[in-house]
Design a protein around this motif. Sequence first.
Motif, mmCIF file in Angstrom:
data_model
loop_
_atom_site.group_PDB
_atom_site.id
_atom_site.type_symbol
_atom_site.label_atom_id
_atom_site.label_comp_id
_atom_site.label_asym_id
_atom_site.label_seq_id
_atom_site.Cartn_x
_atom_site.Cartn_y
_atom_site.Cartn_z
ATOM 1 N N GLN A 136 0.822 -1.205 0.000
ATOM 2 C CA GLN A 136 0.000 0.000 0.000
ATOM 3 C C GLN A 136 0.859 1.260 0.000
ATOM 4 O O GLN A 136 1.944 1.279 0.586
ATOM 5 C CB GLN A 136 -0.917 0.010 1.221
ATOM 6 C CG GLN A 136 -1.818 -1.215 1.347
ATOM 7 C CD GLN A 136 -2.973 -1.218 0.389
ATOM 8 O OE1 GLN A 136 -3.818 -0.332 0.408
ATOM 9 N NE2 GLN A 136 -3.029 -2.235 -0.478
ATOM 10 N N SER A 153 3.409 2.139 -4.500
ATOM 11 C CA SER A 153 3.201 0.694 -4.605
ATOM 12 C C SER A 153 3.253 0.217 -6.054
ATOM 13 O O SER A 153 3.797 -0.851 -6.348
ATOM 14 C CB SER A 153 1.871 0.296 -3.957
ATOM 15 O OG SER A 153 0.789 1.022 -4.519
ATOM 16 N N ARG A 154 2.694 1.001 -6.982
ATOM 17 C CA ARG A 154 2.742 0.592 -8.381
ATOM 18 C C ARG A 154 4.176 0.588 -8.896
ATOM 19 O O ARG A 154 4.556 -0.277 -9.705
ATOM 20 C CB ARG A 154 1.867 1.506 -9.227
ATOM 21 C CG ARG A 154 1.779 1.054 -10.691
ATOM 22 C CD ARG A 154 0.984 1.993 -11.548
ATOM 23 N NE ARG A 154 -0.427 1.967 -11.197
ATOM 24 C CZ ARG A 154 -1.135 3.058 -10.864
ATOM 25 N NH1 ARG A 154 -0.538 4.242 -10.812
ATOM 26 N NH2 ARG A 154 -2.410 2.959 -10.571
ATOM 27 N N LEU A 170 -0.476 -4.805 -15.420
ATOM 28 C CA LEU A 170 -0.412 -3.926 -14.259
ATOM 29 C C LEU A 170 -0.983 -2.558 -14.591
ATOM 30 O O LEU A 170 -1.754 -1.985 -13.813
ATOM 31 C CB LEU A 170 1.031 -3.809 -13.766
ATOM 32 C CG LEU A 170 1.249 -2.884 -12.561
ATOM 33 C CD1 LEU A 170 0.514 -3.414 -11.339
ATOM 34 C CD2 LEU A 170 2.742 -2.740 -12.253
ATOM 35 N N TRP A 221 -9.060 0.149 -10.319
ATOM 36 C CA TRP A 221 -9.465 -0.042 -8.919
ATOM 37 C C TRP A 221 -10.414 -1.231 -8.814
ATOM 38 O O TRP A 221 -11.388 -1.341 -9.554
ATOM 39 C CB TRP A 221 -10.133 1.232 -8.413
ATOM 40 C CG TRP A 221 -10.248 1.325 -6.916
ATOM 41 C CD1 TRP A 221 -9.446 0.739 -5.994
ATOM 42 C CD2 TRP A 221 -11.230 2.068 -6.194
ATOM 43 N NE1 TRP A 221 -9.840 1.071 -4.723
ATOM 44 C CE2 TRP A 221 -10.948 1.892 -4.810
ATOM 45 C CE3 TRP A 221 -12.299 2.886 -6.557
ATOM 46 C CZ2 TRP A 221 -11.702 2.485 -3.808
ATOM 47 C CZ3 TRP A 221 -13.057 3.484 -5.556
ATOM 48 C CH2 TRP A 221 -12.760 3.276 -4.194
ATOM 49 N N LEU A 261 -2.945 -10.956 -7.981
ATOM 50 C CA LEU A 261 -2.729 -9.551 -7.658
ATOM 51 C C LEU A 261 -4.036 -8.790 -7.843
ATOM 52 O O LEU A 261 -4.643 -8.834 -8.920
ATOM 53 C CB LEU A 261 -1.650 -8.960 -8.571
ATOM 54 C CG LEU A 261 -1.321 -7.478 -8.370
ATOM 55 C CD1 LEU A 261 -0.643 -7.257 -7.020
ATOM 56 C CD2 LEU A 261 -0.447 -6.966 -9.515
ATOM 57 N N SER A 262 -4.487 -8.122 -6.801
ATOM 58 C CA SER A 262 -5.696 -7.303 -6.895
ATOM 59 C C SER A 262 -5.368 -5.870 -6.511
ATOM 60 O O SER A 262 -4.512 -5.630 -5.667
ATOM 61 C CB SER A 262 -6.797 -7.846 -5.985
ATOM 62 O OG SER A 262 -6.428 -7.726 -4.627
ATOM 63 N N ARG A 263 -6.040 -4.954 -7.150
ATOM 64 C CA ARG A 263 -5.842 -3.546 -6.804
ATOM 65 C C ARG A 263 -6.893 -3.181 -5.764
ATOM 66 O O ARG A 263 -7.983 -2.711 -6.063
ATOM 67 C CB ARG A 263 -5.968 -2.654 -8.041
ATOM 68 C CG ARG A 263 -5.587 -1.218 -7.753
ATOM 69 C CD ARG A 263 -5.510 -0.379 -8.996
ATOM 70 N NE ARG A 263 -5.622 1.021 -8.670
ATOM 71 C CZ ARG A 263 -5.688 2.006 -9.547
ATOM 72 N NH1 ARG A 263 -5.633 1.725 -10.843
ATOM 73 N NH2 ARG A 263 -5.818 3.261 -9.166
ATOM 74 N N TYR A 290 -2.279 -2.523 -3.458
ATOM 75 C CA TYR A 290 -2.504 -3.832 -4.062
ATOM 76 C C TYR A 290 -2.444 -4.894 -2.978
ATOM 77 O O TYR A 290 -1.793 -4.716 -1.946
ATOM 78 C CB TYR A 290 -1.436 -4.122 -5.128
ATOM 79 C CG TYR A 290 -1.421 -3.114 -6.256
ATOM 80 C CD1 TYR A 290 -2.084 -3.373 -7.447
ATOM 81 C CD2 TYR A 290 -0.745 -1.894 -6.127
ATOM 82 C CE1 TYR A 290 -2.079 -2.455 -8.495
ATOM 83 C CE2 TYR A 290 -0.742 -0.962 -7.160
ATOM 84 C CZ TYR A 290 -1.404 -1.252 -8.337
ATOM 85 O OH TYR A 290 -1.397 -0.340 -9.365
ATOM 86 N N GLU A 291 -3.118 -6.015 -3.272
ATOM 87 C CA GLU A 291 -3.040 -7.183 -2.400
ATOM 88 C C GLU A 291 -2.499 -8.358 -3.205
ATOM 89 O O GLU A 291 -2.870 -8.552 -4.377
ATOM 90 C CB GLU A 291 -4.414 -7.507 -1.810
ATOM 91 C CG GLU A 291 -4.873 -6.436 -0.819
ATOM 92 C CD GLU A 291 -6.208 -6.747 -0.194
ATOM 93 O OE1 GLU A 291 -6.230 -7.235 0.960
ATOM 94 O OE2 GLU A 291 -7.234 -6.515 -0.848
#
Length: 722
Positions: free
Chosen positions: A492, A496-497, A513, A518, A536-538, A547-548
Amino acid sequence: MLSLRDAAQAGGVMVVAMTEDGTDALPLLGLTGTVTPPLSDFASAEFVGWCAGEGGDAATLAACPLVTEEPLLVLSARGACTVWVINAANKADHVTTSPSGTVLLGHKPAARPNLLLPEPLGEIREEFTISRATARAYEVRRGDVLQVIDIEGQQCSDFMAFRTAGLEAGLEQRIDSTVTRSLVGGAYPGPGLFDKFYDSDMRPLLNVVQDTCGRHDTFALACTARGYEERGFPGHVNCSDNISEAVASYGVERRPAWPAINFFFNSWIDHSDNRIQVEESWSRPGDYVALQAMDDLVCVSTACPDDVDPINGWNPTDVHVRIYRPDAPIRRAVAHRQKEDARMSLSQTSAFHGRTSQLTEQFQAARDLWLPAAYPGVGTIGEYWACRERVTLQDMSALRKYDVVGPDAERLLQRVTTRNVAKLAQWRGSYTLICDEQGAVIDDGTLFRLAPHAFRWCCGSEESVRHLKANAEGLDVRIRDMQASLPNLALQGPRSRDVLRKVAFMQPHVPSLEALKWFGVTVARLHDREGAPFMLSRSGYTGELGYEIFCDPSDATEIWDTIMAAGEEFGIAPMGAHALEIIRIEAGLAAAGAEFAADVDALEAGLGFAVDFKKDDFIGKAALERNATAPRRQLRGMLLDCDDIPAHGAHVYAGERPVGVVTSATRSPSLERAIAMVRLAVEFAETGTMLEIGQMDGHMKRLTGTVCDIPFIDPRRERARA
């Protein structure tokens, strides 16, 4: 269980026992018959008649006289038999109520045969059972682990420990409950950072290693003779006298009342009147507390005899004690149960523990896992600013994860969630709720669609999945628990990106990516097509760009190391639960037990944005539609004019009248003041309204503040959408 006074000391009490086939059963009690019953010395007509009815002769039965200096005798039968206790000291047709010659009888049915002791925690050096209504003293050496086990459930066990060296020097250096409460900052120490019992000199005696009950007493005394006398039970066996007798051989001075720790005794302070409240114990069969000795100690444990209060379930039973050798590999753990009557599981470490434990020793139980609370090398405020300004990595593996798959998966989810699942595209997610029929929130979470008939539900508790399963009857759908097999991290912060650009590789058939919007989700690997895979989730719980990451346990360490290494140039920091709590309140994000609870509907919890009233139907819709037409309460924010942080549940006042309650509060480092989420009556929920939060019974001190919108920071969620 026989409570004996001078009757037994005079030899007037004797026992006769007979099996169903009329044979002598005294050996089943561990006794030997040496005399025949003196039929002329007591009212024997009923006894003689019973013997005749059983085919026996009362005059020839073997009887065992009981001559003892002890006030209590516990007999345990190894087989079925009928027992007669004869008080030949009194010839009246009733039991005497005078102090002389009194015999009190108690009967405890045999335990169910399926009750077993828990599996040993390690190599046992010594173990023994403490019979109900008795006590036993024992010695443990520095490093030993002692385990106090409630064999049958709902049985309290008073405990006290003395430093051996002190007793040898004539000093009673024992557990001091007041010092302990003060130093650990709580009513009872638990496994973790604040886990010790201290003496009056503030030196630790024991630390708590495992606790499967979590409810114990450190407020009251062990039961006393006086306590029973004042309630009309003179002569009742009590733990204080039992403790005194058990430790007398160590030179410990006798006390009429012992301030012991009472394991499994369910007590608490009622905040409305400040009185100590008690109720039946929460402990289940096999529950235990395990403590490690920090010095050579003399300990004493009791099996409480209280049968006139609910604390032992009205039925005193035995307690078992095990002592393990110092080298026993016993991990710190607490019990987790998915439901009150579910099987117990002990807290585990997550797949990332090998790395997080190198950075902190401050862990807290998060459902069934130990997760970092804070990292001292960074500090909670440092972690906060790292998330706001740079990037943080947090172990969030306690998140519940379930796969819902099958031809009827969408139909089930459409029935039980508040958003329109039919509109959820593949590789997309949505924040949604699961409500009950009254519109109260059972759970919240993120629902991802991974394939046309495959969804992943990431939520806060197991309760929502029980609700899913209850509504899946007749549908072709399967619900798979993915907890331990899918540990996850939260990356976070505004950079993070940038971190992910250095490490994440996606195949062309899934979202890249840069294309991940969102609440989008994709599948990635570290560096290239051969790297460790992860989902990978935003998404996140911070309100920041974030991201998680969900992965296989075998890849957890590599993924942690790779992300931390890639984030060095961006100032990455690990983050714990304490910093996250500050950030999620600033972001106005709801939490179970705070913003939503069993008596709060989704609208009052501030979660109306997650309810799609255009759906044909879902569980709770009718109630929410009704409540939406005439809302009574609304979730709002308050900006306080101070740094004092009000407690959850504190009343919000307009003058002398309470008009709401605090659901969550913290001090905002960004706003440099205390903030609170509050549930207010709609009449006082308008932005700019001046209200007060009550402290010290609500009237002695007031914290003034102004009603405001939530989130407190970034109200349009522009950071998360960036």
